[in-house]
Motif scaffolding. Structure first.
Motif, PDB file in Angstrom:
ATOM      1  N   ASP A  63      51.052  11.925   0.653  1.00  0.00           N
ATOM      2  CA  ASP A  63      51.611  10.830   1.331  1.00  0.00           C
ATOM      3  C   ASP A  63      52.462  11.600   2.458  1.00  0.00           C
ATOM      4  O   ASP A  63      53.113  12.685   2.193  1.00  0.00           O
ATOM      5  N   PRO A  64      52.521  11.003   3.520  1.00  0.00           N
ATOM      6  CA  PRO A  64      53.108  11.573   4.939  1.00  0.00           C
ATOM      7  C   PRO A  64      54.533  11.999   4.458  1.00  0.00           C
ATOM      8  O   PRO A  64      54.922  13.044   5.182  1.00  0.00           O
ATOM      9  N   GLU A  65      55.245  11.309   3.413  1.00  0.00           N
ATOM     10  CA  GLU A  65      56.530  11.822   3.358  1.00  0.00           C
ATOM     11  C   GLU A  65      56.757  12.965   2.536  1.00  0.00           C
ATOM     12  O   GLU A  65      57.816  13.703   2.281  1.00  0.00           O
ATOM     13  N   THR A  66      55.905  13.362   1.728  1.00  0.00           N
ATOM     14  CA  THR A  66      56.015  14.222   0.628  1.00  0.00           C
ATOM     15  C   THR A  66      56.203  15.721   1.033  1.00  0.00           C
ATOM     16  O   THR A  66      57.185  16.223   0.524  1.00  0.00           O
ATOM     17  N   SER A  67      55.369  16.072   2.063  1.00  0.00           N
ATOM     18  CA  SER A  67      55.529  17.466   2.357  1.00  0.00           C
ATOM     19  C   SER A  67      56.982  18.079   2.817  1.00  0.00           C
ATOM     20  O   SER A  67      57.761  18.923   2.670  1.00  0.00           O
ATOM     21  N   PHE A  68      57.607  17.135   3.744  1.00  0.00           N
ATOM     22  CA  PHE A  68      58.948  17.201   4.096  1.00  0.00           C
ATOM     23  C   PHE A  68      59.961  17.212   3.294  1.00  0.00           C
ATOM     24  O   PHE A  68      60.800  18.096   3.026  1.00  0.00           O
ATOM     25  N   PHE A  69      59.943  16.110   2.390  1.00  0.00           N
ATOM     26  CA  PHE A  69      61.006  15.994   1.234  1.00  0.00           C
ATOM     27  C   PHE A  69      60.688  16.979   0.173  1.00  0.00           C
ATOM     28  O   PHE A  69      61.640  17.129  -0.303  1.00  0.00           O
ATOM     29  N   THR A  70      59.532  17.503  -0.168  1.00  0.00           N
ATOM     30  CA  THR A  70      59.312  18.564  -1.154  1.00  0.00           C
ATOM     31  C   THR A  70      60.148  19.755  -0.642  1.00  0.00           C
ATOM     32  O   THR A  70      60.950  20.436  -1.398  1.00  0.00           O
ATOM     33  N   ARG A  71      59.720  20.092   0.655  1.00  0.00           N
ATOM     34  CA  ARG A  71      60.649  21.296   1.175  1.00  0.00           C
ATOM     35  C   ARG A  71      61.888  21.057   1.278  1.00  0.00           C
ATOM     36  O   ARG A  71      62.769  22.049   0.997  1.00  0.00           O
ATOM     37  N   GLU A  72      62.729  19.869   1.401  1.00  0.00           N
ATOM     38  CA  GLU A  72      64.106  19.750   1.535  1.00  0.00           C
ATOM     39  C   GLU A  72      64.743  19.898   0.403  1.00  0.00           C
ATOM     40  O   GLU A  72      65.678  20.453   0.213  1.00  0.00           O
ATOM     41  N   LYS A  73      64.031  19.652  -0.923  1.00  0.00           N
ATOM     42  CA  LYS A  73      64.707  19.490  -2.010  1.00  0.00           C
ATOM     43  C   LYS A  73      64.556  21.101  -2.663  1.00  0.00           C
ATOM     44  O   LYS A  73      65.422  21.496  -3.438  1.00  0.00           O
ATOM     45  N   ASN A 131      65.182  24.932  -3.244  1.00  0.00           N
ATOM     46  CA  ASN A 131      66.511  25.644  -2.869  1.00  0.00           C
ATOM     47  C   ASN A 131      67.395  25.319  -2.144  1.00  0.00           C
ATOM     48  O   ASN A 131      68.327  25.658  -1.189  1.00  0.00           O
ATOM     49  N   LYS A 132      67.650  23.827  -2.712  1.00  0.00           N
ATOM     50  CA  LYS A 132      68.604  22.993  -1.699  1.00  0.00           C
ATOM     51  C   LYS A 132      70.244  23.564  -1.645  1.00  0.00           C
ATOM     52  O   LYS A 132      70.873  23.543  -0.861  1.00  0.00           O
ATOM     53  N   SER A 133      70.699  24.136  -2.863  1.00  0.00           N
ATOM     54  CA  SER A 133      71.976  24.844  -2.856  1.00  0.00           C
ATOM     55  C   SER A 133      72.207  25.915  -1.936  1.00  0.00           C
ATOM     56  O   SER A 133      73.167  26.428  -1.408  1.00  0.00           O
ATOM     57  N   GLU A 134      70.919  26.640  -1.999  1.00  0.00           N
ATOM     58  CA  GLU A 134      71.113  27.928  -0.984  1.00  0.00           C
ATOM     59  C   GLU A 134      71.032  27.524   0.422  1.00  0.00           C
ATOM     60  O   GLU A 134      71.661  28.034   1.338  1.00  0.00           O
ATOM     61  N   LYS A 135      70.346  26.411   0.746  1.00  0.00           N
ATOM     62  CA  LYS A 135      70.200  25.762   2.017  1.00  0.00           C
ATOM     63  C   LYS A 135      71.451  25.441   2.606  1.00  0.00           C
ATOM     64  O   LYS A 135      72.172  25.674   3.687  1.00  0.00           O
ATOM     65  N   ALA A 170      63.453  21.514  13.613  1.00  0.00           N
ATOM     66  CA  ALA A 170      63.146  20.573  12.588  1.00  0.00           C
ATOM     67  C   ALA A 170      63.182  20.967  11.140  1.00  0.00           C
ATOM     68  O   ALA A 170      62.543  20.231  10.389  1.00  0.00           O
ATOM     69  N   SER A 171      63.556  21.881  10.764  1.00  0.00           N
ATOM     70  CA  SER A 171      63.488  22.526   9.356  1.00  0.00           C
ATOM     71  C   SER A 171      64.313  21.845   8.615  1.00  0.00           C
ATOM     72  O   SER A 171      65.454  21.198   9.044  1.00  0.00           O
ATOM     73  N   SER A 172      64.251  21.748   7.297  1.00  0.00           N
ATOM     74  CA  SER A 172      65.131  21.325   6.251  1.00  0.00           C
ATOM     75  C   SER A 172      66.646  21.970   6.184  1.00  0.00           C
ATOM     76  O   SER A 172      67.531  21.045   6.032  1.00  0.00           O
ATOM     77  N   THR A 173      66.673  23.144   6.869  1.00  0.00           N
ATOM     78  CA  THR A 173      67.972  23.939   6.362  1.00  0.00           C
ATOM     79  C   THR A 173      68.697  23.516   7.551  1.00  0.00           C
ATOM     80  O   THR A 173      69.912  23.241   7.682  1.00  0.00           O
TER      81      THR A 173
END
Length: 261
Positions: free
Chosen positions: A66-76, A78-82, A103-106
Protein backbone atom coordinates in the motif's frame (compact mmCIF):
# COMPACT_ATOMS: atom_id res chain seq x y z
CA UNK A 1 35.08 -6.34 -17.66
CA UNK A 2 36.02 -4.04 -14.78
CA UNK A 3 35.32 -5.46 -11.33
CA UNK A 4 32.18 -4.06 -9.72
CA UNK A 5 32.31 -3.24 -6.02
CA UNK A 6 29.57 -4.25 -3.57
CA UNK A 7 28.04 -0.72 -3.21
CA UNK A 8 27.80 -0.46 -7.03
CA UNK A 9 26.12 -3.87 -7.30
CA UNK A 10 23.67 -3.03 -4.54
CA UNK A 11 22.82 0.31 -6.10
CA UNK A 12 21.95 -1.48 -9.35
CA UNK A 13 19.82 -3.99 -7.41
CA UNK A 14 17.91 -1.16 -5.73
CA UNK A 15 17.37 0.65 -9.01
CA UNK A 16 15.91 -2.53 -10.53
CA UNK A 17 13.69 -3.03 -7.49
CA UNK A 18 12.45 0.56 -7.71
CA UNK A 19 11.57 -0.02 -11.36
CA UNK A 20 10.27 -3.61 -11.40
CA UNK A 21 9.41 -4.27 -7.70
CA UNK A 22 11.15 -7.68 -7.84
CA UNK A 23 14.44 -9.23 -8.98
CA UNK A 24 15.78 -12.76 -9.34
CA UNK A 25 19.32 -13.91 -8.63
CA UNK A 26 19.56 -15.59 -12.05
CA UNK A 27 18.58 -12.42 -13.93
CA UNK A 28 20.93 -10.27 -11.86
CA UNK A 29 23.79 -12.70 -12.40
CA UNK A 30 23.36 -12.48 -16.18
CA UNK A 31 22.96 -8.71 -16.27
CA UNK A 32 25.70 -7.73 -13.79
CA UNK A 33 28.04 -10.63 -14.65
CA UNK A 34 28.53 -11.62 -11.01
CA UNK A 35 28.19 -15.06 -9.46
CA UNK A 36 24.87 -16.09 -7.95
CA UNK A 37 26.62 -16.80 -4.63
CA UNK A 38 27.92 -13.21 -4.46
CA UNK A 39 24.48 -11.82 -5.28
CA UNK A 40 22.82 -13.98 -2.62
CA UNK A 41 25.24 -12.47 -0.07
CA UNK A 42 24.37 -8.99 -1.37
CA UNK A 43 20.64 -9.65 -1.00
CA UNK A 44 21.08 -11.07 2.50
CA UNK A 45 23.05 -8.00 3.62
CA UNK A 46 20.54 -5.66 2.02
CA UNK A 47 17.68 -7.41 3.80
CA UNK A 48 19.53 -7.03 7.11
CA UNK A 49 19.78 -3.30 6.38
CA UNK A 50 16.03 -3.12 5.71
CA UNK A 51 16.41 -2.33 2.02
CA UNK A 52 14.47 -5.26 0.56
CA UNK A 53 12.73 -8.52 1.39
CA UNK A 54 14.32 -11.81 0.35
CA UNK A 55 12.27 -14.37 -1.54
CA UNK A 56 13.06 -17.82 -2.88
CA UNK A 57 15.45 -17.13 -5.74
CA UNK A 58 15.49 -13.35 -5.43
CA UNK A 59 13.96 -10.37 -3.62
CA UNK A 60 11.02 -7.96 -3.66
CA UNK A 61 10.85 -4.26 -2.89
CA UNK A 62 9.82 -3.34 0.64
CA UNK A 63 7.78 -0.56 -0.98
CA UNK A 64 5.72 -3.03 -3.00
CA UNK A 65 2.76 -2.49 -0.67
CA UNK A 66 0.00 0.00 0.00
CA UNK A 67 1.53 3.38 -1.00
CA UNK A 68 0.92 4.77 2.47
CA UNK A 69 2.36 1.83 4.38
CA UNK A 70 6.11 2.36 4.16
CA UNK A 71 6.17 5.97 5.38
CA UNK A 72 3.67 5.47 8.17
CA UNK A 73 5.44 2.30 9.30
CA UNK A 74 8.68 4.26 9.61
CA UNK A 75 6.86 7.11 11.30
CA UNK A 76 5.62 4.84 14.10
CA UNK A 77 8.99 3.17 14.62
CA UNK A 78 10.91 4.54 17.66
CA UNK A 79 8.35 7.35 17.95
CA UNK A 80 9.27 8.36 21.51
CA UNK A 81 12.94 8.61 20.55
CA UNK A 82 12.13 10.73 17.50
CA UNK A 83 9.99 13.01 19.65
CA UNK A 84 12.84 13.47 22.13
CA UNK A 85 15.29 14.19 19.30
CA UNK A 86 12.89 16.73 17.76
CA UNK A 87 12.49 18.54 21.10
CA UNK A 88 16.28 18.76 21.41
CA UNK A 89 16.53 20.07 17.85
CA UNK A 90 14.03 22.80 18.67
CA UNK A 91 16.62 24.33 21.03
CA UNK A 92 18.80 25.18 18.01
CA UNK A 93 16.13 27.17 16.17
CA UNK A 94 15.89 30.94 16.61
CA UNK A 95 13.29 33.45 15.51
CA UNK A 96 13.86 34.81 12.01
CA UNK A 97 15.94 31.92 10.72
CA UNK A 98 15.61 30.05 7.46
CA UNK A 99 15.68 26.33 8.18
CA UNK A 100 15.43 23.26 5.97
CA UNK A 101 13.70 20.00 6.83
CA UNK A 102 14.08 16.84 4.79
CA UNK A 103 11.23 14.38 4.20
CA UNK A 104 12.11 12.08 7.10
CA UNK A 105 9.64 11.07 9.81
CA UNK A 106 11.94 12.66 12.42
CA UNK A 107 11.88 16.00 10.61
CA UNK A 108 8.10 15.71 10.42
CA UNK A 109 8.06 15.27 14.20
CA UNK A 110 10.06 18.51 14.50
CA UNK A 111 7.56 20.25 12.20
CA UNK A 112 4.69 19.19 14.48
CA UNK A 113 6.43 20.78 17.45
CA UNK A 114 7.21 23.96 15.50
CA UNK A 115 3.58 24.21 14.45
CA UNK A 116 2.60 24.91 18.06
CA UNK A 117 5.29 27.56 18.64
CA UNK A 118 5.00 31.30 18.25
CA UNK A 119 8.04 31.79 16.02
CA UNK A 120 8.82 33.50 12.73
CA UNK A 121 10.61 31.23 10.26
CA UNK A 122 11.16 30.42 6.63
CA UNK A 123 10.99 26.65 6.20
CA UNK A 124 12.31 24.92 3.09
CA UNK A 125 11.39 21.24 2.80
CA UNK A 126 11.39 18.24 0.48
CA UNK A 127 8.63 16.61 2.54
CA UNK A 128 5.05 16.99 1.37
CA UNK A 129 3.64 16.08 4.80
CA UNK A 130 6.04 18.50 6.46
CA UNK A 131 4.92 21.36 4.21
CA UNK A 132 1.26 20.59 4.87
CA UNK A 133 1.92 20.48 8.61
CA UNK A 134 3.34 24.03 8.65
CA UNK A 135 1.66 25.89 5.81
CA UNK A 136 -1.12 27.45 7.93
CA UNK A 137 1.22 28.82 10.60
CA UNK A 138 0.73 32.63 10.49
CA UNK A 139 4.43 33.48 10.89
CA UNK A 140 6.02 30.83 8.69
CA UNK A 141 6.84 30.98 5.01
CA UNK A 142 6.95 27.43 3.68
CA UNK A 143 8.86 26.60 0.48
CA UNK A 144 8.30 23.14 -0.97
CA UNK A 145 11.17 22.04 -3.19
CA UNK A 146 10.24 20.80 -6.62
CA UNK A 147 10.81 17.21 -7.69
CA UNK A 148 9.30 13.84 -8.45
CA UNK A 149 6.88 12.52 -5.81
CA UNK A 150 8.33 9.30 -4.46
CA UNK A 151 5.76 6.54 -4.10
CA UNK A 152 5.18 5.43 -0.53
CA UNK A 153 7.16 8.15 1.22
CA UNK A 154 5.53 11.55 0.53
CA UNK A 155 8.95 12.92 -0.34
CA UNK A 156 10.37 14.63 -3.41
CA UNK A 157 13.42 13.40 -5.26
CA UNK A 158 15.51 14.27 -8.28
CA UNK A 159 17.26 17.46 -9.37
CA UNK A 160 14.30 19.73 -10.15
CA UNK A 161 14.49 21.47 -6.76
CA UNK A 162 18.22 22.21 -6.88
CA UNK A 163 17.85 25.57 -8.65
CA UNK A 164 15.62 26.86 -5.83
CA UNK A 165 18.33 26.03 -3.30
CA UNK A 166 20.79 28.31 -5.07
CA UNK A 167 18.53 31.31 -4.39
CA UNK A 168 17.99 30.86 -0.63
CA UNK A 169 20.29 31.41 2.35
CA UNK A 170 19.65 28.49 4.69
CA UNK A 171 20.87 28.68 8.28
CA UNK A 172 20.19 25.12 9.42
CA UNK A 173 19.32 21.86 7.71
CA UNK A 174 17.68 19.14 9.79
CA UNK A 175 17.99 15.71 8.21
CA UNK A 176 17.71 12.07 9.11
CA UNK A 177 19.03 9.04 7.25
CA UNK A 178 18.62 5.33 6.84
CA UNK A 179 22.05 4.91 8.37
CA UNK A 180 25.08 6.68 9.83
CA UNK A 181 28.61 5.35 10.01
CA UNK A 182 32.09 6.79 10.50
CA UNK A 183 33.12 5.46 7.08
CA UNK A 184 30.22 6.70 4.94
CA UNK A 185 28.55 9.47 6.95
CA UNK A 186 24.81 9.80 6.33
CA UNK A 187 23.40 7.22 3.91
CA UNK A 188 20.02 6.41 2.38
CA UNK A 189 18.57 3.62 0.26
CA UNK A 190 17.02 5.75 -2.49
CA UNK A 191 19.69 6.83 -4.95
CA UNK A 192 17.24 9.32 -6.44
CA UNK A 193 16.36 11.00 -3.14
CA UNK A 194 20.06 11.17 -2.28
CA UNK A 195 20.67 13.40 -5.31
CA UNK A 196 18.39 16.09 -3.88
CA UNK A 197 19.62 15.62 -0.31
CA UNK A 198 23.22 16.18 -1.38
CA UNK A 199 22.22 19.54 -2.86
CA UNK A 200 20.29 20.37 0.33
CA UNK A 201 23.37 19.64 2.44
CA UNK A 202 25.59 21.82 0.24
CA UNK A 203 23.09 24.71 0.41
CA UNK A 204 22.97 24.87 4.22
CA UNK A 205 25.37 26.76 6.48
CA UNK A 206 24.98 24.05 9.14
CA UNK A 207 23.77 20.46 8.92
CA UNK A 208 22.06 18.82 11.90
CA UNK A 209 21.65 15.04 11.78
CA UNK A 210 18.62 13.66 13.65
CA UNK A 211 19.36 9.99 14.32
CA UNK A 212 17.68 7.58 16.69
CA UNK A 213 19.74 4.63 17.97
CA UNK A 214 18.57 2.29 15.19
CA UNK A 215 20.39 4.42 12.59
CA UNK A 216 23.83 4.55 14.27
CA UNK A 217 26.68 2.39 12.93
CA UNK A 218 24.55 1.28 10.01
CA UNK A 219 25.27 1.70 6.30
CA UNK A 220 22.85 2.05 3.43
CA UNK A 221 23.47 2.24 -0.30
CA UNK A 222 24.29 5.86 -1.09
CA UNK A 223 25.97 8.57 0.97
CA UNK A 224 24.59 12.13 0.93
CA UNK A 225 26.70 13.75 3.66
CA UNK A 226 30.24 12.90 4.73
CA UNK A 227 31.47 13.46 8.28
CA UNK A 228 33.06 16.80 7.39
CA UNK A 229 29.67 18.06 6.18
CA UNK A 230 27.85 17.33 9.46
CA UNK A 231 27.98 19.98 12.20
CA UNK A 232 25.68 18.60 14.90
CA UNK A 233 24.38 15.11 15.62
CA UNK A 234 21.33 14.66 17.87
CA UNK A 235 20.57 11.15 19.09
CA UNK A 236 19.14 9.08 21.93
CA UNK A 237 21.98 6.57 21.41
CA UNK A 238 24.25 6.11 24.44
CA UNK A 239 27.43 6.73 22.52
CA UNK A 240 30.65 5.27 23.96
CA UNK A 241 33.54 7.62 24.72
CA UNK A 242 35.58 6.30 21.81
CA UNK A 243 32.88 7.30 19.33
CA UNK A 244 32.29 10.66 21.00
CA UNK A 245 36.02 11.44 20.76
CA UNK A 246 36.09 10.38 17.11
CA UNK A 247 33.20 12.71 16.31
CA UNK A 248 34.82 15.53 18.27
CA UNK A 249 37.95 15.13 16.13
CA UNK A 250 35.67 15.67 13.13
CA UNK A 251 34.29 18.84 14.78
CA UNK A 252 30.85 17.28 15.14
CA UNK A 253 28.94 18.36 18.22
CA UNK A 254 26.90 15.54 19.77
CA UNK A 255 23.68 16.32 21.64
CA UNK A 256 22.01 13.51 23.56
CA UNK A 257 18.20 13.61 23.64
CA UNK A 258 16.93 12.08 26.88
CA UNK A 259 13.94 9.76 26.52
CA UNK A 260 11.44 8.61 29.14
CA UNK A 261 12.19 4.98 28.41
Amino acid sequence: MQKMFAPERRQIILEKLNKHQRVTVKELSREINVSEATLRMDLTKMEEDGLLQRTHGGAISIQNTDPETSFFTREKKNKSEKSAIAKKALELIADGQCIMLDASSTALELARILKEKSIRLTVVTSGINTALELHEHPDMTVILLGGIVKRGSYSLEGSLGIQILKQINIDLMFTSANGFSFEAGLTDFSVYEVELKKAMVHAAKKVVALLDHSKINKNSIASFASLDEIDILITDYAMPDSELKALKRQNIEVLIAPTDE
